[in-house]
Design an enzyme around this catalytic site. Sequence first.
Site, PDB file in Angstrom:
ATOM      1  N   THR A  44     -59.213  60.644  50.707  1.00 42.90           N
ATOM      2  CA  THR A  44     -59.920  59.946  49.624  1.00 42.90           C
ATOM      3  C   THR A  44     -60.658  60.974  48.789  1.00 42.90           C
ATOM      4  O   THR A  44     -61.423  61.783  49.331  1.00 42.90           O
ATOM      5  CB  THR A  44     -60.951  58.937  50.164  1.00 42.90           C
ATOM      6  N   ASN A  46     -63.572  61.954  46.733  1.00 41.68           N
ATOM      7  CA  ASN A  46     -64.931  61.439  46.567  1.00 41.68           C
ATOM      8  C   ASN A  46     -65.499  61.955  45.245  1.00 41.68           C
ATOM      9  O   ASN A  46     -65.343  63.125  44.929  1.00 41.68           O
ATOM     10  CB  ASN A  46     -65.837  61.923  47.712  1.00 41.68           C
ATOM     11  N   GLU A 110     -65.106  56.543  47.018  1.00 44.75           N
ATOM     12  CA  GLU A 110     -63.974  57.231  47.649  1.00 44.75           C
ATOM     13  C   GLU A 110     -62.671  56.610  47.188  1.00 44.75           C
ATOM     14  O   GLU A 110     -62.432  55.420  47.382  1.00 44.75           O
ATOM     15  CB  GLU A 110     -64.052  57.062  49.155  1.00 44.75           C
TER      16      GLU A 110
HETATM   17  C1  FMN Z   1     -59.345  51.270  50.231  1.00 49.18           C
HETATM   18  C2  FMN Z   1     -60.424  51.687  51.168  1.00 49.18           C
HETATM   19  C3  FMN Z   1     -61.096  50.734  51.914  1.00 49.18           C
HETATM   20  C4  FMN Z   1     -62.093  51.093  52.801  1.00 49.18           C
HETATM   21  N1  FMN Z   1     -62.744  50.129  53.522  1.00 49.18           N
HETATM   22  C5  FMN Z   1     -63.697  50.487  54.404  1.00 49.18           C
HETATM   23  C6  FMN Z   1     -64.384  49.483  55.182  1.00 49.18           C
HETATM   24  O1  FMN Z   1     -64.144  48.275  55.045  1.00 49.18           O
HETATM   25  N2  FMN Z   1     -65.318  49.906  56.075  1.00 49.18           N
HETATM   26  C7  FMN Z   1     -65.629  51.233  56.243  1.00 49.18           C
HETATM   27  O2  FMN Z   1     -66.470  51.542  57.075  1.00 49.18           O
HETATM   28  N3  FMN Z   1     -65.017  52.198  55.514  1.00 49.18           N
HETATM   29  C8  FMN Z   1     -64.067  51.845  54.598  1.00 49.18           C
HETATM   30  N4  FMN Z   1     -63.435  52.807  53.851  1.00 49.18           N
HETATM   31  C9  FMN Z   1     -63.957  54.159  53.875  1.00 49.18           C
HETATM   32  C10 FMN Z   1     -63.359  55.067  54.909  1.00 49.18           C
HETATM   33  O3  FMN Z   1     -64.003  54.859  56.129  1.00 49.18           O
HETATM   34  C11 FMN Z   1     -63.637  56.441  54.334  1.00 49.18           C
HETATM   35  O4  FMN Z   1     -62.756  56.660  53.249  1.00 49.18           O
HETATM   36  C12 FMN Z   1     -63.549  57.530  55.311  1.00 49.18           C
HETATM   37  O5  FMN Z   1     -64.696  57.473  56.141  1.00 49.18           O
HETATM   38  C13 FMN Z   1     -63.448  58.914  54.683  1.00 49.18           C
HETATM   39  O6  FMN Z   1     -64.663  59.409  54.265  1.00 49.18           O
HETATM   40  P1  FMN Z   1     -64.824  60.870  53.674  1.00 49.18           P
HETATM   41  O7  FMN Z   1     -64.197  60.909  52.318  1.00 49.18           O
HETATM   42  O8  FMN Z   1     -66.320  61.083  53.578  1.00 49.18           O
HETATM   43  O9  FMN Z   1     -64.175  61.829  54.607  1.00 49.18           O
HETATM   44  C14 FMN Z   1     -62.432  52.471  52.947  1.00 49.18           C
HETATM   45  C15 FMN Z   1     -61.747  53.441  52.202  1.00 49.18           C
HETATM   46  C16 FMN Z   1     -60.755  53.068  51.313  1.00 49.18           C
HETATM   47  C17 FMN Z   1     -60.044  54.120  50.518  1.00 49.18           C
HETATM   48  N1  ADP Z   2     -53.595  60.651  47.695  1.00 52.59           N
HETATM   49  C1  ADP Z   2     -54.773  61.262  47.632  1.00 52.59           C
HETATM   50  N2  ADP Z   2     -55.860  60.595  47.189  1.00 52.59           N
HETATM   51  C2  ADP Z   2     -57.047  61.214  47.126  1.00 52.59           C
HETATM   52  N3  ADP Z   2     -57.274  62.497  47.495  1.00 52.59           N
HETATM   53  C3  ADP Z   2     -56.234  63.224  47.937  1.00 52.59           C
HETATM   54  C4  ADP Z   2     -54.931  62.632  48.029  1.00 52.59           C
HETATM   55  N4  ADP Z   2     -54.089  63.579  48.506  1.00 52.59           N
HETATM   56  C5  ADP Z   2     -54.793  64.682  48.705  1.00 52.59           C
HETATM   57  N5  ADP Z   2     -56.100  64.509  48.349  1.00 52.59           N
HETATM   58  C6  ADP Z   2     -57.130  65.584  48.486  1.00 52.59           C
HETATM   59  O1  ADP Z   2     -57.796  65.336  49.714  1.00 52.59           O
HETATM   60  C7  ADP Z   2     -59.215  65.355  49.504  1.00 52.59           C
HETATM   61  C8  ADP Z   2     -59.899  64.287  50.347  1.00 52.59           C
HETATM   62  O2  ADP Z   2     -59.675  64.376  51.701  1.00 52.59           O
HETATM   63  P1  ADP Z   2     -60.743  63.774  52.702  1.00 52.59           P
HETATM   64  O3  ADP Z   2     -60.167  63.974  54.056  1.00 52.59           O
HETATM   65  O4  ADP Z   2     -61.144  62.390  52.287  1.00 52.59           O
HETATM   66  O5  ADP Z   2     -61.953  64.782  52.566  1.00 52.59           O
HETATM   67  P2  ADP Z   2     -63.430  64.599  52.012  1.00 52.59           P
HETATM   68  O6  ADP Z   2     -64.222  64.057  53.143  1.00 52.59           O
HETATM   69  O7  ADP Z   2     -63.859  65.974  51.599  1.00 52.59           O
HETATM   70  O8  ADP Z   2     -63.369  63.631  50.855  1.00 52.59           O
HETATM   71  C9  ADP Z   2     -59.413  65.022  48.049  1.00 52.59           C
HETATM   72  O9  ADP Z   2     -60.625  65.553  47.557  1.00 52.59           O
HETATM   73  C10 ADP Z   2     -58.188  65.643  47.398  1.00 52.59           C
HETATM   74  O10 ADP Z   2     -58.455  67.000  47.068  1.00 52.59           O
HETATM   75 MG    MG Z   3     -62.796  61.616  50.996  1.00 46.72          MG
END
Ligand code: FMN
Ligand code: ADP
Ligand code: MG
Length: 205
Positions: A44, A46, A110
């Site tokens: 995701t 961010n 995210e």
């Molecule tokens: C479409 C989508 C739906 C999500 N729904 C939830 C949810 O219902 N509950 C939750 O705790 N996290 C939810 N998440 C968040 C994920 O837990 C989160 O993307 C993950 O912890 C990664 O975090 P990071 O980018 O800090 O690594 C969702 C993420 C996405 C992309």
């Molecule tokens: N399909 C995708 N959607 C979003 N981010 C992606 C995707 N593919 C690769 N990435 C890369 O992966 C990173 C996110 O990975 P993630 O594990 O969520 O780490 P973080 O906790 O740092 O957000 C993004 O910042 C981007 O550079």
């Molecule tokens: Mg992320």
Amino acid sequence: MRPDKPRDPVTGPDTGPEPPFPVRLSGPVIKGFGRGSKDLGIPTANIPADDLSEKYPDLTTGVYYGVVSLDPKTFVYDGAPSDAATPTILPAVLSIGYNPFYKNTVRSVEIHIMPPLAQPSPTAEQANFNRLPDFYQTQLHLLILGYIRPEYDYISLEALVEDIRVDCEVARQSLEREAYRRYFSEENPASEPADEDRQWLVRFD
Ligand SMILES: Cc1cc2nc3c(=O)[nH]c(=O)nc-3n(C[C@H](O)[C@H](O)[C@H](O)COP(=O)(O)O)c2cc1C
Ligand SMILES: Nc1ncnc2c1ncn2[C@@H]1O[C@H](COP(=O)(O)OP(=O)(O)O)[C@@H](O)[C@H]1O
Ligand SMILES: [Mg+2]
């Protein structure tokens, strides 16, 4: 906790986004907690939540769908035609909030970017999420077009991943509708509001 009931296959009106949508957010892609790819297999992108607090203080936490584009100065989407003058607009699903499963104390935005709608969905039958080369620090423009559901806590990581897989399918099917497809390309000459939003989406100064 997530209610035990079937999911709607599409969300939002068939006639197109209704206020407060489309919501415009933008920012550089920043580091999150590193869980998306590692724990969930769902990367995701961010972005800071600043825009949200300033421009849309009333937008509720939850899961949404929309379209994104990335600044071509630092990231060029591989599937784009080589002569493309403007960035590719891609479908996206996102969460805004505190990730109750992880109990975050700060709100995050995210965004999971999906493949173009013309390609088969990698999440149609299994949890095989789209992965692009990393694009940290790239400017991202996001147009949120509809709401899917609240954020929930889950009994397991697998249950969270399965719900996000279904979110991808709901987002794709919601965006497939004519009134939403116009945000990807100039299909319908009479779609002026979408034209402005689309121009904003691909304009990086
Ligand atoms: C479409 C989508 C739906 C999500 N729904 C939830 C949810 O219902 N509950 C939750 O705790 N996290 C939810 N998440 C968040 C994920 O837990 C989160 O993307 C993950 O912890 C990664 O975090 P990071 O980018 O800090 O690594 C969702 C993420 C996405 C992309
Ligand atoms: N399909 C995708 N959607 C979003 N981010 C992606 C995707 N593919 C690769 N990435 C890369 O992966 C990173 C996110 O990975 P993630 O594990 O969520 O780490 P973080 O906790 O740092 O957000 C993004 O910042 C981007 O550079
Ligand atoms: Mg992320």
